[in-house]
Motif scaffolding. Sequence first.
Motif, PDB file in Angstrom:
ATOM      1  N   UNK A 119      -0.490  44.673 -53.177  1.00  0.00           N
ATOM      2  CA  UNK A 119       0.343  44.466 -54.269  1.00  0.00           C
ATOM      3  C   UNK A 119      -0.256  44.891 -55.761  1.00  0.00           C
ATOM      4  N   UNK A 120      -0.398  45.873 -55.159  1.00  0.00           N
ATOM      5  CA  UNK A 120      -1.297  46.652 -56.363  1.00  0.00           C
ATOM      6  C   UNK A 120      -1.288  48.720 -56.095  1.00  0.00           C
ATOM      7  N   UNK A 121       0.199  49.171 -56.974  1.00  0.00           N
ATOM      8  CA  UNK A 121       0.752  50.774 -56.705  1.00  0.00           C
ATOM      9  C   UNK A 121      -0.294  51.475 -57.328  1.00  0.00           C
ATOM     10  N   UNK A 122      -1.660  50.975 -57.579  1.00  0.00           N
ATOM     11  CA  UNK A 122      -2.696  51.696 -58.220  1.00  0.00           C
ATOM     12  C   UNK A 122      -3.515  52.107 -57.446  1.00  0.00           C
ATOM     13  N   UNK A 123      -3.569  50.970 -56.077  1.00  0.00           N
ATOM     14  CA  UNK A 123      -4.790  50.148 -55.518  1.00  0.00           C
ATOM     15  C   UNK A 123      -5.534  51.740 -54.520  1.00  0.00           C
ATOM     16  N   UNK A 178       6.177  46.676 -55.151  1.00  0.00           N
ATOM     17  CA  UNK A 178       6.762  47.372 -55.037  1.00  0.00           C
ATOM     18  C   UNK A 178       5.981  48.578 -54.176  1.00  0.00           C
ATOM     19  N   UNK A 179       4.759  48.397 -53.526  1.00  0.00           N
ATOM     20  CA  UNK A 179       4.805  48.382 -51.695  1.00  0.00           C
ATOM     21  C   UNK A 179       5.565  48.621 -50.216  1.00  0.00           C
ATOM     22  N   UNK A 180       6.042  47.210 -50.978  1.00  0.00           N
ATOM     23  CA  UNK A 180       6.275  46.549 -49.448  1.00  0.00           C
ATOM     24  C   UNK A 180       8.136  47.347 -49.648  1.00  0.00           C
ATOM     25  N   UNK A 181       8.842  47.366 -50.761  1.00  0.00           N
ATOM     26  CA  UNK A 181      10.119  48.079 -51.508  1.00  0.00           C
ATOM     27  C   UNK A 181       9.866  49.752 -50.712  1.00  0.00           C
ATOM     28  N   UNK A 182       8.294  50.181 -50.563  1.00  0.00           N
ATOM     29  CA  UNK A 182       8.415  51.926 -50.416  1.00  0.00           C
ATOM     30  C   UNK A 182       8.105  51.987 -49.331  1.00  0.00           C
ATOM     31  N   UNK A 219       2.057  48.022 -44.979  1.00  0.00           N
ATOM     32  CA  UNK A 219       2.679  48.350 -43.990  1.00  0.00           C
ATOM     33  C   UNK A 219       1.463  48.001 -42.547  1.00  0.00           C
ATOM     34  N   UNK A 220       0.215  47.870 -42.952  1.00  0.00           N
ATOM     35  CA  UNK A 220      -0.471  47.184 -42.162  1.00  0.00           C
ATOM     36  C   UNK A 220       0.162  45.617 -42.398  1.00  0.00           C
TER      37      UNK A 220
END
Length: 282
Positions: free
Chosen positions: A42-46, A59-63, A251-252
Amino acid sequence: MSLRPSVLLSRRRRQRLAADLGLLAVAAAFVVPLLWLAFASLDTEATLRVAPPGDPTLDNFSAVLTEEITFQPMLNSLLICGGATLITMVCAALAAYPLSRFRSRFSRPYLLTILFSTCLPITAVMVPVYGLFVQIDLIDTRYGTALFLATSQLPFAVFLMKNFMDGVPVVLEEAAWTDGASWRQSLLRVILPLMGPGLGVVTVYSFIMMWGNFFVPFMLLVDPAKLPASVTLFTFFGNYGAVAFGQLAAFSVLYSTPVILLYVLISRRLGGGFTLGGAVKG
């Protein structure tokens, strides 16, 4: 001189406290990576730091929810691992039946050989297997990869299936024979239905081991369109140590969903146990 009750009680408390601390440490070893997975997805800057995201986003899931990254690899994984699991279950049941029902002096050496074969590292046989697959034109085929995955998982599946099959009373099968059933009918209609929890255990274990296998499909598949999700995981590892941690975590999470759903679907059968107590009465 015997110890006072207060001293014994204090010792028991210390032992219990030490056991509780050990269990908490083991639990933390499992929980912390799962927390990182949930937070990073849930963090784009993880990063590798375990911390809640300041601004949660999907956004990570959308990507990663694209045809090339997720959908096609997941479909490939389902086809390969699902087919391999089906082959494993059928062959394991047919192989475990004579080992469970017929006594022979070769049964124990055979089972020990099966157990030994499970200890062989897969890397030790991949070179000759690759050469064999090239000669028989099975390289870069999904069904060939599924066949080898089933073969590699079959020894332990046979061992597990045989132990579960031993728990089904022979008198039930003999009653089916008296009514005119063949050994195939008694296996399909008597033994396998009664060992439902065992079938669930073998199915889940086999599927999980194949689902997470990276090396076999990496070696036997060449076409990127045929690669399963366990191999396309490398998509998120860039050059010079750069890793898209947020997209990797997303993805995981998606990659773990089929295994979780499979476990949930058969969890009731796993907890039911063998209810054969009343089946042999009368």
